[in-house]
Design a protein around this motif. Structure first.
Motif, mmCIF file in Angstrom:
data_model
loop_
_atom_site.group_PDB
_atom_site.id
_atom_site.type_symbol
_atom_site.label_atom_id
_atom_site.label_comp_id
_atom_site.label_asym_id
_atom_site.label_seq_id
_atom_site.Cartn_x
_atom_site.Cartn_y
_atom_site.Cartn_z
ATOM 1 N N UNK A 1 0.860 -1.174 0.000
ATOM 2 C CA UNK A 1 0.000 0.000 0.000
ATOM 3 C C UNK A 1 0.900 1.230 0.000
ATOM 4 N N UNK A 2 0.519 2.277 -0.743
ATOM 5 C CA UNK A 2 1.447 3.378 -0.964
ATOM 6 C C UNK A 2 1.054 4.712 -0.343
ATOM 7 N N UNK A 3 0.014 4.736 0.484
ATOM 8 C CA UNK A 3 -0.272 5.977 1.213
ATOM 9 C C UNK A 3 0.915 6.357 2.102
ATOM 10 N N UNK A 4 1.684 5.346 2.501
ATOM 11 C CA UNK A 4 2.843 5.579 3.370
ATOM 12 C C UNK A 4 3.982 6.270 2.644
ATOM 13 N N UNK A 5 3.950 6.326 1.305
ATOM 14 C CA UNK A 5 5.083 6.816 0.530
ATOM 15 C C UNK A 5 5.024 8.290 0.191
ATOM 16 N N UNK B 1 4.967 5.337 -7.562
ATOM 17 C CA UNK B 1 4.489 6.678 -7.855
ATOM 18 C C UNK B 1 3.290 6.679 -8.794
ATOM 19 N N UNK B 2 3.188 5.676 -9.663
ATOM 20 C CA UNK B 2 1.983 5.555 -10.485
ATOM 21 C C UNK B 2 0.775 5.316 -9.586
ATOM 22 N N UNK B 3 0.930 4.425 -8.591
ATOM 23 C CA UNK B 3 -0.165 4.178 -7.649
ATOM 24 C C UNK B 3 -0.483 5.429 -6.831
ATOM 25 N N UNK B 4 0.539 6.130 -6.349
ATOM 26 C CA UNK B 4 0.288 7.323 -5.537
ATOM 27 C C UNK B 4 -0.461 8.377 -6.335
ATOM 28 N N UNK B 5 0.023 8.681 -7.543
ATOM 29 C CA UNK B 5 -0.663 9.688 -8.358
ATOM 30 C C UNK B 5 -2.087 9.246 -8.686
ATOM 31 N N UNK B 6 -2.264 7.960 -8.981
ATOM 32 C CA UNK B 6 -3.589 7.460 -9.322
ATOM 33 C C UNK B 6 -4.571 7.566 -8.178
ATOM 34 N N UNK B 7 -4.150 7.149 -6.989
ATOM 35 C CA UNK B 7 -5.084 7.210 -5.863
ATOM 36 C C UNK B 7 -5.352 8.655 -5.454
ATOM 37 N N UNK B 8 -4.352 9.532 -5.602
ATOM 38 C CA UNK B 8 -4.582 10.938 -5.281
ATOM 39 C C UNK B 8 -5.597 11.553 -6.237
ATOM 40 N N UNK B 9 -5.532 11.187 -7.518
ATOM 41 C CA UNK B 9 -6.497 11.732 -8.475
ATOM 42 C C UNK B 9 -7.866 11.091 -8.289
ATOM 43 N N UNK B 10 -7.916 9.769 -8.141
ATOM 44 C CA UNK B 10 -9.199 9.076 -7.999
ATOM 45 C C UNK B 10 -9.938 9.483 -6.733
ATOM 46 N N UNK B 11 -9.221 9.551 -5.625
ATOM 47 C CA UNK B 11 -9.876 9.695 -4.330
ATOM 48 C C UNK B 11 -9.915 11.135 -3.820
ATOM 49 N N UNK C 1 -2.233 -3.005 -3.729
ATOM 50 C CA UNK C 1 -1.437 -2.652 -4.906
ATOM 51 C C UNK C 1 -0.286 -3.613 -5.188
ATOM 52 N N UNK C 2 -0.162 -3.969 -6.457
ATOM 53 C CA UNK C 2 0.938 -4.801 -6.943
ATOM 54 C C UNK C 2 2.069 -3.892 -7.391
ATOM 55 N N UNK C 3 3.288 -4.206 -6.988
ATOM 56 C CA UNK C 3 4.473 -3.455 -7.387
ATOM 57 C C UNK C 3 5.305 -4.212 -8.425
ATOM 58 N N UNK D 1 -7.351 -9.227 -11.284
ATOM 59 C CA UNK D 1 -7.687 -8.498 -12.509
ATOM 60 C C UNK D 1 -8.020 -7.041 -12.231
ATOM 61 N N UNK D 2 -8.812 -6.775 -11.207
ATOM 62 C CA UNK D 2 -9.185 -5.383 -10.908
ATOM 63 C C UNK D 2 -7.957 -4.545 -10.575
ATOM 64 N N UNK D 3 -7.072 -5.085 -9.763
ATOM 65 C CA UNK D 3 -5.865 -4.354 -9.377
ATOM 66 C C UNK D 3 -4.989 -4.077 -10.594
ATOM 67 N N UNK D 4 -4.778 -5.091 -11.414
ATOM 68 C CA UNK D 4 -3.946 -4.944 -12.606
ATOM 69 C C UNK D 4 -4.570 -3.966 -13.605
ATOM 70 N N UNK D 5 -5.880 -4.037 -13.776
ATOM 71 C CA UNK D 5 -6.553 -3.142 -14.709
ATOM 72 C C UNK D 5 -6.516 -1.698 -14.209
#
Length: 330
Positions: A83-87, A117-127, A220-222, A294-298
């Motif tokens: 999980x990347x909220x910690x980053x 960073x892809x996950x961080x930017x994505x969750x920041x935009x989505x949420x 999240x998968x890294x 599948x959901x995580x990867x997509x």
């Protein structure tokens, strides 16, 4: 028939350890194992294709697959998940109290393409509605100066990114107040040393990440495992054999970490932590397999395209050897 000689480069995680100590082998293969840090494996794999079987970045794999430039094909063994909220590391003296406050800031990143960073930017935009185009990005090594992208990227003009000076690190610049924040998979040393005015955006990141999982179902998968494409095509049986080996190694680890009779991790309540995790996330919380993830990867594939890394929206199935698409527990 002689066994196929292959090199295997991967971090020595608890879930891969059995592959390195000989408890688990790869069917039909004589394995030359190389214990290596992920960042080094990625650079050596994506730049020079040095290894037959290697730990690879999900983000870089998705990006290069979208361009038809990927020398590796993956198997759905997800050896690193975080999980990347910690980053998200911030200056605590800049009025950054919530995610929305990151818009318009100057933020350091080791690479724009790294999966964390892809996950961080994505969750920041989505949420939270934080648009990556609203941020001034500064790229460089978190600790070691001079870092750049492991695979070429081409971003549109609205994404403002500059390389930091060749003799500076992101940790130095965050401590000096030259950056408002740093997004990084690893905690910068200035935080670990307790430097003034440096902290996490989410100090109680465990609670925030648990709530995120309950809301989205995403762990999240890294990183996953890649096989040199030419080798996988020459030996069609190889992908399944490699997948089975990584799955067996993970299952050995899972049995051990839940064992209260003797502790396999040097934490006094490791078994209790395992039980708490199962209650929240289910018994197969660290699942392998395409269907299970599948959901995580997509979601990551969508983020990669939305963030201008992938040339097109990649279908999840394109990332993996066809023979592994229907596999979960064998």
């Amino acid at each position: 028939m002689a066994k196929l000689s292959v090199s295997l480069a991967c971090c020595d995680y608890d879930r891969t350890k059995a592959l390195f100590d000989g408890r688990v082998g790869i069917e039909g293969c004589d394995v030359n194992p190389v214990i290596i840090e992920p960042e080094e494996a990625f650079h050596r794999a994506f730049r020079d294709q040095e290894f037959d079987i290697t730990e690879i970045s999900l983000s870089s794999h998705t990006m290069t697959t979208s361009r038809g430039e990927n020398p590796y094909v993956a198997i759905p063994a997800f050896v690193s998940r975080v999980f990347r909220h910690s980053g998200i590391y911030i200056r605590t003296d800049r009025g950054i109290g919530k995610p929305e406050d990151l818009a318009g800031r100057t933020i350091g990143i080791p690479e724009y393409q790294i999966t964390a960073n892809v996950w961080i930017r994505g969750l920041l935009q989505d949420e939270y509605g934080v648009d990556p185009a609203s941020i001034d990005w500064r790229r460089g090594g978190t600790e070691q100066p001079g870092r750049n992208e492991r695979a070429p990227i081409k971003l549109p003009p609205e994404i403002r990114i500059q390389q930091i000076p060749a003799d500076r690190s992101l940790s130095q610049m965050l401590e000096a107040g030259e950056l408002d924040a740093v997004f990084s998979a690893r905690a910068p040393s200035c935080l670990r040393r307790g430097a003034p005015n440096v902290g996490r955006l989410f100090p109680d990141y465990r609670r925030v990440e648990q709530a995120y999982f309950e809301r989205t179902g995403i762990f999240p998968i890294m990183h996953m495992i890649g096989i040199r494409r030419s080798l996988a095509e020459q030996h069609p049986w190889l992908a399944v054999s490699v997948y089975k080996a990584f799955l067996e190694a993970k299952e050995i680890c899972t049995r051990q970490i839940g064992d209260i009779g003797q502790l396999w991790a040097h934490l006094p309540w490791a078994a209790a932590e395992y039980e708490d995790t199962v209650r929240l996330m289910g018994r197969d919380y660290w699942s392998y397999g395409v269907a299970e993830n599948h959901k995580t990867l997509d979601t990551l594939a969508r983020y990669s395209f939305e963030q201008h890394l992938s040339a097109r929206r990649v279908a999840v199935e394109e990332l993996f050897a066809p023979s592994t698409l229907e596999l979960s527990k064998i």
